[in-house]
Scaffold this motif. Sequence first.
Motif, PDB file in Angstrom:
ATOM      1  N   PRO A  18       6.680   1.727   3.349  1.00  0.00           N
ATOM      2  CA  PRO A  18       5.361   2.459   2.803  1.00  0.00           C
ATOM      3  C   PRO A  18       5.954   3.852   2.681  1.00  0.00           C
ATOM      4  O   PRO A  18       5.685   4.519   1.723  1.00  0.00           O
ATOM      5  CB  PRO A  18       4.396   2.201   3.884  1.00  0.00           C
ATOM      6  CG  PRO A  18       4.672   0.817   4.568  1.00  0.00           C
ATOM      7  CD  PRO A  18       6.216   0.984   4.299  1.00  0.00           C
ATOM      8  N   ALA A  22       5.699   6.393  -1.022  1.00  0.00           N
ATOM      9  CA  ALA A  22       4.671   7.070  -1.448  1.00  0.00           C
ATOM     10  C   ALA A  22       5.150   8.215  -2.589  1.00  0.00           C
ATOM     11  O   ALA A  22       6.373   8.538  -2.774  1.00  0.00           O
ATOM     12  CB  ALA A  22       4.428   7.943   0.111  1.00  0.00           C
ATOM     13  N   CYS A  27       6.098  13.631   0.202  1.00  0.00           N
ATOM     14  CA  CYS A  27       6.873  12.372  -0.245  1.00  0.00           C
ATOM     15  C   CYS A  27       8.174  12.929  -0.150  1.00  0.00           C
ATOM     16  O   CYS A  27       8.828  13.456  -1.029  1.00  0.00           O
ATOM     17  CB  CYS A  27       6.665  11.330  -1.485  1.00  0.00           C
ATOM     18  SG  CYS A  27       7.895  10.144  -1.447  1.00  0.00           S
ATOM     19  N   HIS A 102       2.397  -1.332  -7.050  1.00  0.00           N
ATOM     20  CA  HIS A 102       2.718  -0.135  -6.425  1.00  0.00           C
ATOM     21  C   HIS A 102       2.918   1.177  -7.318  1.00  0.00           C
ATOM     22  O   HIS A 102       3.691   0.854  -8.238  1.00  0.00           O
ATOM     23  CB  HIS A 102       3.774  -0.443  -5.174  1.00  0.00           C
ATOM     24  CG  HIS A 102       3.084  -1.115  -4.161  1.00  0.00           C
ATOM     25  ND1 HIS A 102       4.030  -1.657  -3.190  1.00  0.00           N
ATOM     26  CD2 HIS A 102       2.108  -1.523  -3.888  1.00  0.00           C
ATOM     27  CE1 HIS A 102       3.235  -2.457  -2.286  1.00  0.00           C
ATOM     28  NE2 HIS A 102       1.885  -2.212  -2.711  1.00  0.00           N
ATOM     29  N   GLN A 141      -0.225  -2.542   1.760  1.00  0.00           N
ATOM     30  CA  GLN A 141      -0.084  -0.858   1.704  1.00  0.00           C
ATOM     31  C   GLN A 141      -1.633  -0.343   1.166  1.00  0.00           C
ATOM     32  O   GLN A 141      -1.245   0.971   0.582  1.00  0.00           O
ATOM     33  CB  GLN A 141       1.149  -0.440   0.856  1.00  0.00           C
ATOM     34  CG  GLN A 141       2.373  -1.430   1.671  1.00  0.00           C
ATOM     35  CD  GLN A 141       3.801  -0.924   0.971  1.00  0.00           C
ATOM     36  OE1 GLN A 141       3.719   0.510   0.615  1.00  0.00           O
ATOM     37  NE2 GLN A 141       4.499  -1.744   0.876  1.00  0.00           N
ATOM     38  N   TYR A 142      -2.625  -0.968   1.470  1.00  0.00           N
ATOM     39  CA  TYR A 142      -3.881  -0.229   0.960  1.00  0.00           C
ATOM     40  C   TYR A 142      -4.029   1.060   1.607  1.00  0.00           C
ATOM     41  O   TYR A 142      -3.959   1.138   2.933  1.00  0.00           O
ATOM     42  CB  TYR A 142      -4.963  -1.350   1.301  1.00  0.00           C
ATOM     43  CG  TYR A 142      -6.204  -0.828   0.765  1.00  0.00           C
ATOM     44  CD1 TYR A 142      -6.618  -0.343  -0.495  1.00  0.00           C
ATOM     45  CD2 TYR A 142      -7.259  -0.695   1.848  1.00  0.00           C
ATOM     46  CE1 TYR A 142      -7.944   0.106  -0.823  1.00  0.00           C
ATOM     47  CE2 TYR A 142      -8.393  -0.391   1.676  1.00  0.00           C
ATOM     48  CZ  TYR A 142      -8.733   0.096   0.055  1.00  0.00           C
ATOM     49  OH  TYR A 142     -10.253   0.477  -0.134  1.00  0.00           O
ATOM     50  N   HIS A 143      -4.313   2.180   1.011  1.00  0.00           N
ATOM     51  CA  HIS A 143      -4.631   3.339   1.476  1.00  0.00           C
ATOM     52  C   HIS A 143      -3.308   4.207   2.052  1.00  0.00           C
ATOM     53  O   HIS A 143      -3.430   5.321   2.586  1.00  0.00           O
ATOM     54  CB  HIS A 143      -5.812   3.506   2.419  1.00  0.00           C
ATOM     55  CG  HIS A 143      -7.205   3.395   1.906  1.00  0.00           C
ATOM     56  ND1 HIS A 143      -8.106   3.205   2.487  1.00  0.00           N
ATOM     57  CD2 HIS A 143      -7.450   3.704   0.412  1.00  0.00           C
ATOM     58  CE1 HIS A 143      -9.191   3.436   1.775  1.00  0.00           C
ATOM     59  NE2 HIS A 143      -8.680   3.622   0.525  1.00  0.00           N
ATOM     60  N   ALA A 144      -2.019   3.597   1.738  1.00  0.00           N
ATOM     61  CA  ALA A 144      -0.780   3.966   2.234  1.00  0.00           C
ATOM     62  C   ALA A 144      -0.114   4.647   0.898  1.00  0.00           C
ATOM     63  O   ALA A 144       0.737   5.292   1.132  1.00  0.00           O
ATOM     64  CB  ALA A 144      -0.102   3.164   2.940  1.00  0.00           C
ATOM     65  N   LEU A 145      -0.653   4.434  -0.199  1.00  0.00           N
ATOM     66  CA  LEU A 145      -0.056   4.675  -1.331  1.00  0.00           C
ATOM     67  C   LEU A 145      -0.949   5.553  -2.156  1.00  0.00           C
ATOM     68  O   LEU A 145      -2.037   5.300  -2.279  1.00  0.00           O
ATOM     69  CB  LEU A 145       0.649   3.768  -2.036  1.00  0.00           C
ATOM     70  CG  LEU A 145       1.441   2.570  -1.489  1.00  0.00           C
ATOM     71  CD1 LEU A 145       1.754   1.448  -2.287  1.00  0.00           C
ATOM     72  CD2 LEU A 145       2.733   3.227  -1.119  1.00  0.00           C
ATOM     73  N   SER A 208       4.228  -2.729   5.558  1.00  0.00           N
ATOM     74  CA  SER A 208       2.724  -2.481   5.360  1.00  0.00           C
ATOM     75  C   SER A 208       2.312  -1.013   5.959  1.00  0.00           C
ATOM     76  O   SER A 208       3.326  -0.451   6.530  1.00  0.00           O
ATOM     77  CB  SER A 208       2.251  -3.619   5.987  1.00  0.00           C
ATOM     78  OG  SER A 208       2.217  -3.314   7.565  1.00  0.00           O
ATOM     79  N   ARG A 209       1.011  -0.958   5.656  1.00  0.00           N
ATOM     80  CA  ARG A 209       0.745   0.316   6.235  1.00  0.00           C
ATOM     81  C   ARG A 209       0.410   0.104   7.915  1.00  0.00           C
ATOM     82  O   ARG A 209       0.368  -0.998   8.257  1.00  0.00           O
ATOM     83  CB  ARG A 209      -0.909   0.751   5.737  1.00  0.00           C
ATOM     84  CG  ARG A 209      -1.872  -0.349   6.115  1.00  0.00           C
ATOM     85  CD  ARG A 209      -3.047  -0.249   5.338  1.00  0.00           C
ATOM     86  NE  ARG A 209      -4.377  -1.382   5.997  1.00  0.00           N
ATOM     87  CZ  ARG A 209      -4.579  -2.332   5.192  1.00  0.00           C
ATOM     88  NH1 ARG A 209      -3.478  -2.746   3.963  1.00  0.00           N
ATOM     89  NH2 ARG A 209      -5.155  -3.493   5.437  1.00  0.00           N
ATOM     90  N   PRO A 210       0.233   1.084   8.754  1.00  0.00           N
ATOM     91  CA  PRO A 210       0.250   1.011  10.222  1.00  0.00           C
ATOM     92  C   PRO A 210      -1.186   0.221  10.325  1.00  0.00           C
ATOM     93  O   PRO A 210      -2.100   0.362   9.837  1.00  0.00           O
ATOM     94  CB  PRO A 210      -0.045   2.554  10.462  1.00  0.00           C
ATOM     95  CG  PRO A 210       0.644   3.342   9.581  1.00  0.00           C
ATOM     96  CD  PRO A 210       0.489   2.496   8.096  1.00  0.00           C
TER      97      PRO A 210
END
Length: 292
Positions: A18, A22, A27, A102, A141-145, A208-210
């Motif tokens: 992730p 970004a 980034c 993505h 990765q929802y809300h991580a990108l 993935s996102r955390p």
Amino acid sequence: MPSTLTRALAMTLLLAGPAAQAQTPGCDVCATRNADQAPFRIFGNTYYVGVKGLSSVLVTSPQGHVLIDGGLPESAPKIIANIAALGFRIEDVKLILNSHGHIDHAGGLAELQRRSDALVAASPSAALDLASGEVGPDDPQYHALPKYPPVKDMRLARDGGQFNVGPIQLTAHATPGHTPGGLSWTWQSCDGPRCLNMVYADSINAVSRPGFKFSASSEYPNAVADLRRSFETLEQLPCDVLISAHPEASQLWERLEASATSGSEAFIDPQACRAYVAAARTVLDARLEQER
């Protein structure tokens, strides 16, 4: 025990997580991934036109061209310039294919479509992402990108679906897990009488996102099963030449260096898809062990 090559490829897949995907601002790796890369011929009518860290592939014909993936939003002008440097025109691109939604593979699609007036094809899940400019809640990765410019005119590509531009025929293969809507693409390229099976492999790494768990996700409960099915799909494809969505994950730069002395033969490896999958399995196994 995994081979040295498998371990090296697995580390490459882990680095394409992730944080590496970004977009600016905030980034640190985007400039590196979007670094200039001179375009080059891979085999026959297939060319690499992407930036250093994000693949974009051009398949050409006298009746029009096909482009696969568009990198980051700021990658689009570089891809267009690379196409021109090879003697082709962005206006002759009739179809743009996407691997997944993505930002690092779909961010440049809107501008590339605007410049070419080409149709964009994506999986039903990825098409929702492209239309909104961001991934949905079922994506690891929802809300991580960050968001990116949305794409307007699309055609849905389903598993086994075929797309034609002149003599070029490409087939979509569902390879979900990294995202719910991941697609890989296959076609044949010929150099004189010799034709090879080309594979553009989507990302299949478990990142993935955390807080997301591949082994226990209510948003994407089939994540592990999807990845394992994608592994089987890619292993079974006729695969003479592999180009992965992240070029380093299929050793493209090592192959390019070797091509200085051996030409297009350097890109040919019928075992490349299996090595790519073996590395992804190593990443998934390590991830599932961490989640226990």
